[in-house]
Design a protein around this motif. Structure first.
Motif, mmCIF file in Angstrom:
data_model
loop_
_atom_site.group_PDB
_atom_site.id
_atom_site.type_symbol
_atom_site.label_atom_id
_atom_site.label_comp_id
_atom_site.label_asym_id
_atom_site.label_seq_id
_atom_site.Cartn_x
_atom_site.Cartn_y
_atom_site.Cartn_z
ATOM 1 N N VAL A 1 -3.248 43.065 100.578
ATOM 2 C CA VAL A 1 -2.482 42.444 99.496
ATOM 3 C C VAL A 1 -1.066 43.000 99.582
ATOM 4 N N VAL A 2 -0.136 42.167 100.039
ATOM 5 C CA VAL A 2 1.235 42.635 100.256
ATOM 6 C C VAL A 2 2.164 42.323 99.085
ATOM 7 N N LEU A 3 1.684 41.525 98.147
ATOM 8 C CA LEU A 3 2.442 41.245 96.928
ATOM 9 C C LEU A 3 1.434 40.862 95.852
ATOM 10 N N ALA A 4 1.615 41.408 94.675
ATOM 11 C CA ALA A 4 0.759 41.061 93.543
ATOM 12 C C ALA A 4 1.640 40.934 92.311
ATOM 13 N N GLN A 5 1.487 39.828 91.611
ATOM 14 C CA GLN A 5 2.300 39.586 90.419
ATOM 15 C C GLN A 5 1.409 39.147 89.270
ATOM 16 N N ARG A 6 1.661 39.731 88.100
ATOM 17 C CA ARG A 6 0.983 39.264 86.891
ATOM 18 C C ARG A 6 1.837 38.147 86.307
ATOM 19 N N LEU A 7 1.199 37.072 85.902
ATOM 20 C CA LEU A 7 1.908 35.879 85.452
ATOM 21 C C LEU A 7 1.628 35.600 83.987
ATOM 22 N N PHE A 8 2.550 34.888 83.349
ATOM 23 C CA PHE A 8 2.275 34.327 82.032
ATOM 24 C C PHE A 8 1.524 33.023 82.244
ATOM 25 N N GLY A 9 0.567 32.742 81.405
ATOM 26 C CA GLY A 9 -0.147 31.474 81.501
ATOM 27 C C GLY A 9 -1.312 31.553 82.462
ATOM 28 N N ASP A 10 -1.653 30.417 83.035
ATOM 29 C CA ASP A 10 -2.802 30.294 83.914
ATOM 30 C C ASP A 10 -2.306 29.902 85.294
ATOM 31 N N PRO A 11 -2.581 30.613 86.327
ATOM 32 C CA PRO A 11 -3.469 31.759 86.457
ATOM 33 C C PRO A 11 -2.827 33.044 85.926
ATOM 34 N N ASP A 12 -3.623 34.095 85.906
ATOM 35 C CA ASP A 12 -3.152 35.380 85.389
ATOM 36 C C ASP A 12 -2.415 36.205 86.434
ATOM 37 N N TYR A 13 -2.839 36.079 87.687
ATOM 38 C CA TYR A 13 -2.227 36.850 88.775
ATOM 39 C C TYR A 13 -2.036 35.967 89.992
ATOM 40 N N LEU A 14 -1.039 36.330 90.796
ATOM 41 C CA LEU A 14 -0.819 35.726 92.100
ATOM 42 C C LEU A 14 -0.795 36.859 93.115
ATOM 43 N N LEU A 15 -1.640 36.750 94.133
ATOM 44 C CA LEU A 15 -1.686 37.743 95.200
ATOM 45 C C LEU A 15 -1.307 37.074 96.513
ATOM 46 N N TRP A 16 -0.466 37.728 97.292
ATOM 47 C CA TRP A 16 -0.140 37.268 98.640
ATOM 48 C C TRP A 16 -0.941 38.159 99.571
ATOM 49 N N VAL A 17 -1.830 37.555 100.342
ATOM 50 C CA VAL A 17 -2.779 38.295 101.166
ATOM 51 C C VAL A 17 -2.568 37.931 102.634
ATOM 52 N N VAL A 18 -2.562 38.947 103.497
ATOM 53 C CA VAL A 18 -2.457 38.716 104.935
ATOM 54 C C VAL A 18 -3.739 39.200 105.614
ATOM 55 N N ALA A 19 -4.085 38.538 106.720
ATOM 56 C CA ALA A 19 -5.265 38.915 107.499
ATOM 57 C C ALA A 19 -5.054 38.471 108.947
ATOM 58 N N GLU A 20 -5.957 38.924 109.805
ATOM 59 C CA GLU A 20 -5.851 38.569 111.216
ATOM 60 C C GLU A 20 -6.096 37.070 111.432
ATOM 61 N N ASP A 21 -7.076 36.539 110.735
ATOM 62 C CA ASP A 21 -7.435 35.131 110.893
ATOM 63 C C ASP A 21 -8.270 34.717 109.687
ATOM 64 N N ILE A 22 -8.715 33.478 109.686
ATOM 65 C CA ILE A 22 -9.460 32.978 108.534
ATOM 66 C C ILE A 22 -10.793 33.708 108.373
ATOM 67 N N ALA A 23 -11.422 34.101 109.477
ATOM 68 C CA ALA A 23 -12.683 34.830 109.379
ATOM 69 C C ALA A 23 -12.477 36.192 108.714
ATOM 70 N N ALA A 24 -11.401 36.867 109.072
ATOM 71 C CA ALA A 24 -11.102 38.165 108.455
ATOM 72 C C ALA A 24 -10.771 37.988 106.975
ATOM 73 N N GLU B 1 -3.952 47.374 94.025
ATOM 74 C CA GLU B 1 -3.015 48.279 94.698
ATOM 75 C C GLU B 1 -3.657 48.998 95.878
ATOM 76 N N ALA B 2 -4.946 49.162 95.865
ATOM 77 C CA ALA B 2 -5.659 49.889 96.922
ATOM 78 C C ALA B 2 -6.033 49.002 98.116
ATOM 79 N N ILE B 3 -5.762 47.712 98.044
ATOM 80 C CA ILE B 3 -6.124 46.794 99.134
ATOM 81 C C ILE B 3 -4.900 46.582 100.029
ATOM 82 N N PRO B 4 -4.903 47.134 101.241
ATOM 83 C CA PRO B 4 -3.720 47.036 102.107
ATOM 84 C C PRO B 4 -3.330 45.607 102.464
#
Length: 150
Positions: A92-115, A87-90
């Protein structure tokens, strides 16, 4: 919730900035009943808030990744610490806890691949309880933030 309430929700999802007069007209009510219904939808939490939908590219956030998280520890305290840290990582614009494997799905945005790589190395890989992280890069958005069906 009746059919008129559902119409109000549909209209608010289309344009949350419309006036109560415009909203009332679109759902075939006068202003006072439309206003009462809207306030009740807000009071009950059916309408959780209002915000602008921003194009990430306008902010220079041109890189997106889906991050699958497998936890090595799944006790209550570890999960709570993980979720609090996420929750403290700006970026990460969406975070969901899932049943099964994997445990979580995070949608992450950044300026580019290096960032993203720096965020991954410096922050994401050190999240509490994580066993494994797997990134999938977003090629194209096909459906994005569509209104909920009412």
């Amino acid at each position: 919730m009746d059919a008129i309430d559902r119409k109000i929700l549909v209209e608010l999802q289309r344009d949350g900035r419309q006036t109560i007069t415009e909203l009332a007209d679109k759902v075939d009510l006068t202003v006072s009943p439309a206003h009462r219904r809207l306030r009740e939808l807000e009071r009950t939490g059916a309408v959780r808030g209002y915000r602008a939908v921003i194009d990430p590219h306008a902010l220079g956030l041109t890189f997106e990744a889906l991050l699958f998280v497998v936890m090595g520890q799944e006790d209550r305290d570890t999960l709570a610490a993980f979720e609090e840290a996420v929750e403290a990582i700006p970026n990460v614009v969406l975070a969901q806890r899932l049943f099964g494997d994997p445990d979580y799905l995070l949608w992450v945005v950044a300026e580019d691949i290096a960032a993203y790589q720096q965020l991954y190395d410096d922050v994401l890989s050190g999240l509490p309880g994580v066993l494994r992280l797997t990134s999938t890069l977003v090629m194209k958005r096909v459906v994005e933030q569509r209104p909920l069906p009412a």
